[in-house]
Motif scaffolding. Structure first.
Motif, PDB file in Angstrom:
ATOM      1  N   MET A 164       0.819  -1.204   0.000  1.00  0.00           N
ATOM      2  CA  MET A 164       0.000   0.000   0.000  1.00  0.00           C
ATOM      3  C   MET A 164       0.868   1.276   0.000  1.00  0.00           C
ATOM      4  O   MET A 164       0.485   2.261  -0.591  1.00  0.00           O
ATOM      5  N   LYS A 165       2.027   1.219   0.665  1.00  0.00           N
ATOM      6  CA  LYS A 165       2.905   2.388   0.707  1.00  0.00           C
ATOM      7  C   LYS A 165       3.370   2.771  -0.702  1.00  0.00           C
ATOM      8  O   LYS A 165       3.424   3.958  -1.027  1.00  0.00           O
ATOM      9  N   ASN A 166       3.700   1.764  -1.503  1.00  0.00           N
ATOM     10  CA  ASN A 166       4.146   2.039  -2.870  1.00  0.00           C
ATOM     11  C   ASN A 166       3.039   2.697  -3.697  1.00  0.00           C
ATOM     12  O   ASN A 166       3.297   3.608  -4.488  1.00  0.00           O
ATOM     13  N   GLU A 167       1.811   2.227  -3.513  1.00  0.00           N
ATOM     14  CA  GLU A 167       0.677   2.785  -4.252  1.00  0.00           C
ATOM     15  C   GLU A 167       0.434   4.243  -3.861  1.00  0.00           C
ATOM     16  O   GLU A 167       0.162   5.084  -4.719  1.00  0.00           O
ATOM     17  N   ILE A 168       0.541   4.540  -2.568  1.00  0.00           N
ATOM     18  CA  ILE A 168       0.371   5.925  -2.114  1.00  0.00           C
ATOM     19  C   ILE A 168       1.485   6.799  -2.661  1.00  0.00           C
ATOM     20  O   ILE A 168       1.240   7.917  -3.136  1.00  0.00           O
ATOM     21  N   TYR A 169       2.713   6.286  -2.642  1.00  0.00           N
ATOM     22  CA  TYR A 169       3.854   7.024  -3.198  1.00  0.00           C
ATOM     23  C   TYR A 169       3.619   7.329  -4.679  1.00  0.00           C
ATOM     24  O   TYR A 169       3.850   8.452  -5.133  1.00  0.00           O
ATOM     25  N   GLU A 170       3.123   6.353  -5.419  1.00  0.00           N
ATOM     26  CA  GLU A 170       2.827   6.552  -6.836  1.00  0.00           C
ATOM     27  C   GLU A 170       1.716   7.584  -7.035  1.00  0.00           C
ATOM     28  O   GLU A 170       1.774   8.398  -7.963  1.00  0.00           O
ATOM     29  N   LEU A 171       0.707   7.569  -6.162  1.00  0.00           N
ATOM     30  CA  LEU A 171      -0.362   8.565  -6.248  1.00  0.00           C
ATOM     31  C   LEU A 171       0.155   9.972  -5.984  1.00  0.00           C
ATOM     32  O   LEU A 171      -0.239  10.925  -6.665  1.00  0.00           O
ATOM     33  N   ILE A 172       1.036  10.098  -5.004  1.00  0.00           N
ATOM     34  CA  ILE A 172       1.619  11.410  -4.715  1.00  0.00           C
ATOM     35  C   ILE A 172       2.399  11.910  -5.926  1.00  0.00           C
ATOM     36  O   ILE A 172       2.295  13.080  -6.315  1.00  0.00           O
ATOM     37  N   ASN A 173       3.176  11.033  -6.543  1.00  0.00           N
ATOM     38  CA  ASN A 173       3.908  11.418  -7.755  1.00  0.00           C
ATOM     39  C   ASN A 173       2.962  11.774  -8.892  1.00  0.00           C
ATOM     40  O   ASN A 173       3.227  12.705  -9.655  1.00  0.00           O
ATOM     41  N   LYS A 174       1.869  11.048  -8.995  1.00  0.00           N
ATOM     42  CA  LYS A 174       0.886  11.340 -10.041  1.00  0.00           C
ATOM     43  C   LYS A 174       0.270  12.720  -9.828  1.00  0.00           C
ATOM     44  O   LYS A 174       0.099  13.483 -10.779  1.00  0.00           O
ATOM     45  N   ILE A 175      -0.042  13.058  -8.575  1.00  0.00           N
ATOM     46  CA  ILE A 175      -0.561  14.397  -8.262  1.00  0.00           C
ATOM     47  C   ILE A 175       0.458  15.449  -8.675  1.00  0.00           C
ATOM     48  O   ILE A 175       0.104  16.464  -9.292  1.00  0.00           O
ATOM     49  N   ASP A 203     -12.707  15.928   5.641  1.00  0.00           N
ATOM     50  CA  ASP A 203     -11.793  15.329   4.660  1.00  0.00           C
ATOM     51  C   ASP A 203     -10.551  16.209   4.494  1.00  0.00           C
ATOM     52  O   ASP A 203      -9.420  15.707   4.470  1.00  0.00           O
ATOM     53  N   LEU A 204     -10.780  17.512   4.375  1.00  0.00           N
ATOM     54  CA  LEU A 204      -9.669  18.450   4.205  1.00  0.00           C
ATOM     55  C   LEU A 204      -8.759  18.459   5.427  1.00  0.00           C
ATOM     56  O   LEU A 204      -7.530  18.463   5.297  1.00  0.00           O
ATOM     57  N   GLU A 205      -9.356  18.440   6.607  1.00  0.00           N
ATOM     58  CA  GLU A 205      -8.560  18.415   7.841  1.00  0.00           C
ATOM     59  C   GLU A 205      -7.721  17.146   7.928  1.00  0.00           C
ATOM     60  O   GLU A 205      -6.548  17.193   8.300  1.00  0.00           O
ATOM     61  N   GLU A 206      -8.305  16.027   7.565  1.00  0.00           N
ATOM     62  CA  GLU A 206      -7.571  14.756   7.607  1.00  0.00           C
ATOM     63  C   GLU A 206      -6.449  14.736   6.565  1.00  0.00           C
ATOM     64  O   GLU A 206      -5.336  14.296   6.853  1.00  0.00           O
ATOM     65  N   ALA A 207      -6.737  15.218   5.367  1.00  0.00           N
ATOM     66  CA  ALA A 207      -5.712  15.288   4.322  1.00  0.00           C
ATOM     67  C   ALA A 207      -4.566  16.187   4.770  1.00  0.00           C
ATOM     68  O   ALA A 207      -3.387  15.845   4.598  1.00  0.00           O
ATOM     69  N   TYR A 208      -4.905  17.325   5.353  1.00  0.00           N
ATOM     70  CA  TYR A 208      -3.891  18.263   5.852  1.00  0.00           C
ATOM     71  C   TYR A 208      -3.000  17.587   6.890  1.00  0.00           C
ATOM     72  O   TYR A 208      -1.770  17.682   6.833  1.00  0.00           O
ATOM     73  N   LYS A 209      -3.626  16.878   7.813  1.00  0.00           N
ATOM     74  CA  LYS A 209      -2.890  16.191   8.868  1.00  0.00           C
ATOM     75  C   LYS A 209      -1.952  15.125   8.279  1.00  0.00           C
ATOM     76  O   LYS A 209      -0.773  15.048   8.640  1.00  0.00           O
ATOM     77  N   LEU A 210      -2.468  14.323   7.374  1.00  0.00           N
ATOM     78  CA  LEU A 210      -1.677  13.231   6.802  1.00  0.00           C
ATOM     79  C   LEU A 210      -0.528  13.752   5.931  1.00  0.00           C
ATOM     80  O   LEU A 210       0.591  13.237   6.003  1.00  0.00           O
ATOM     81  N   ILE A 211      -0.801  14.762   5.145  1.00  0.00           N
ATOM     82  CA  ILE A 211       0.252  15.318   4.287  1.00  0.00           C
ATOM     83  C   ILE A 211       1.349  15.950   5.143  1.00  0.00           C
ATOM     84  O   ILE A 211       2.540  15.807   4.856  1.00  0.00           O
ATOM     85  N   ASN A 212       0.976  16.619   6.215  1.00  0.00           N
ATOM     86  CA  ASN A 212       1.975  17.176   7.128  1.00  0.00           C
ATOM     87  C   ASN A 212       2.807  16.089   7.778  1.00  0.00           C
ATOM     88  O   ASN A 212       4.016  16.270   7.995  1.00  0.00           O
ATOM     89  N   ILE A 222       3.606  13.265   6.392  1.00  0.00           N
ATOM     90  CA  ILE A 222       4.540  12.840   5.342  1.00  0.00           C
ATOM     91  C   ILE A 222       5.705  13.834   5.254  1.00  0.00           C
ATOM     92  O   ILE A 222       6.880  13.445   5.220  1.00  0.00           O
ATOM     93  N   ILE A 223       5.375  15.128   5.228  1.00  0.00           N
ATOM     94  CA  ILE A 223       6.414  16.154   5.138  1.00  0.00           C
ATOM     95  C   ILE A 223       7.353  16.086   6.331  1.00  0.00           C
ATOM     96  O   ILE A 223       8.589  16.118   6.171  1.00  0.00           O
ATOM     97  N   ASN A 224       6.799  15.955   7.527  1.00  0.00           N
ATOM     98  CA  ASN A 224       7.644  15.860   8.728  1.00  0.00           C
ATOM     99  C   ASN A 224       8.544  14.643   8.697  1.00  0.00           C
ATOM    100  O   ASN A 224       9.700  14.705   9.119  1.00  0.00           O
ATOM    101  N   ASN A 225       8.026  13.514   8.204  1.00  0.00           N
ATOM    102  CA  ASN A 225       8.852  12.310   8.093  1.00  0.00           C
ATOM    103  C   ASN A 225      10.004  12.520   7.124  1.00  0.00           C
ATOM    104  O   ASN A 225      11.136  12.123   7.409  1.00  0.00           O
ATOM    105  N   ILE A 226       9.723  13.135   5.996  1.00  0.00           N
ATOM    106  CA  ILE A 226      10.771  13.368   4.991  1.00  0.00           C
ATOM    107  C   ILE A 226      11.811  14.355   5.507  1.00  0.00           C
ATOM    108  O   ILE A 226      13.009  14.150   5.375  1.00  0.00           O
TER     109      ILE A 226
END
Length: 139
Positions: free
Chosen positions: A1-12, A121-130, A132-136
């Motif tokens: 699932m991690k690879n699929e999410i990574y591919e989706l982020i790249n697609k965006i 949905d927006l709040e959850e997306a914001y939280k999750l994307i942040n 990801i950014i913090n991890n990177i």
């Protein structure tokens, strides 16, 4: 699932780059110029060195882009009256017109991206994307 999410982020990333490129070319801007214009707009009189740091672009890239944008009449390089070695950047009238067009294009893109999203949905997306950014950035 991690690879699929990574591919989706790249697609965006690819889709938004293409959409932005097409939109910006309609208003005669090159890739990256909108970021510089917006940064100068928000920080009137900004130095090239600070612009380089804020946009994460090399000083050489900034110099090249600034020369092109000055030639196109988008920005003006101003000398510091107290220290002639220091210069700042200001938008011209043409540059301000581009900012207003950029803001309208961004608004349309954002509305398109998040069509059908609820506030939660927006709040959850914001939280999750942040997360990801913090991890990177933490590596």
């Amino acid at each position: 699932m991690k690879n699929e999410i990574y591919e989706l982020i790249n697609k965006i990333k690819v889709i938004t780059f293409k959409k932005n490129y097409n939109n910006l070319s309609k208003i005669n801007l090159y890739p990256g110029q909108h970021i510089l214009l917006d940064t100068i707009y928000k920080n009137n009189g900004l130095s090239q060195r600070d612009l380089s740091k804020m946009t994460l672009k090399t000083p050489a890239t900034i110099t090249k882009m600034i020369k092109r944008m000055e030639k196109e009449g988008l920005i003006k390089i101003i000398d510091d009256e107290s220290d002639k070695r220091i210069t700042g950047l200001k938008l011209t009238y043409i540059g301000m017109e581009k900012i207003y067009k950029i803001k309208e294009l961004e608004k349309n893109t954002i509305n398109s991206m998040f069509k059908g999203f609820s506030d939660s949905d927006l709040e959850e997306a914001y939280k999750l994307i942040n997360m990801i950014i913090n991890n990177i950035e933490g590596e």
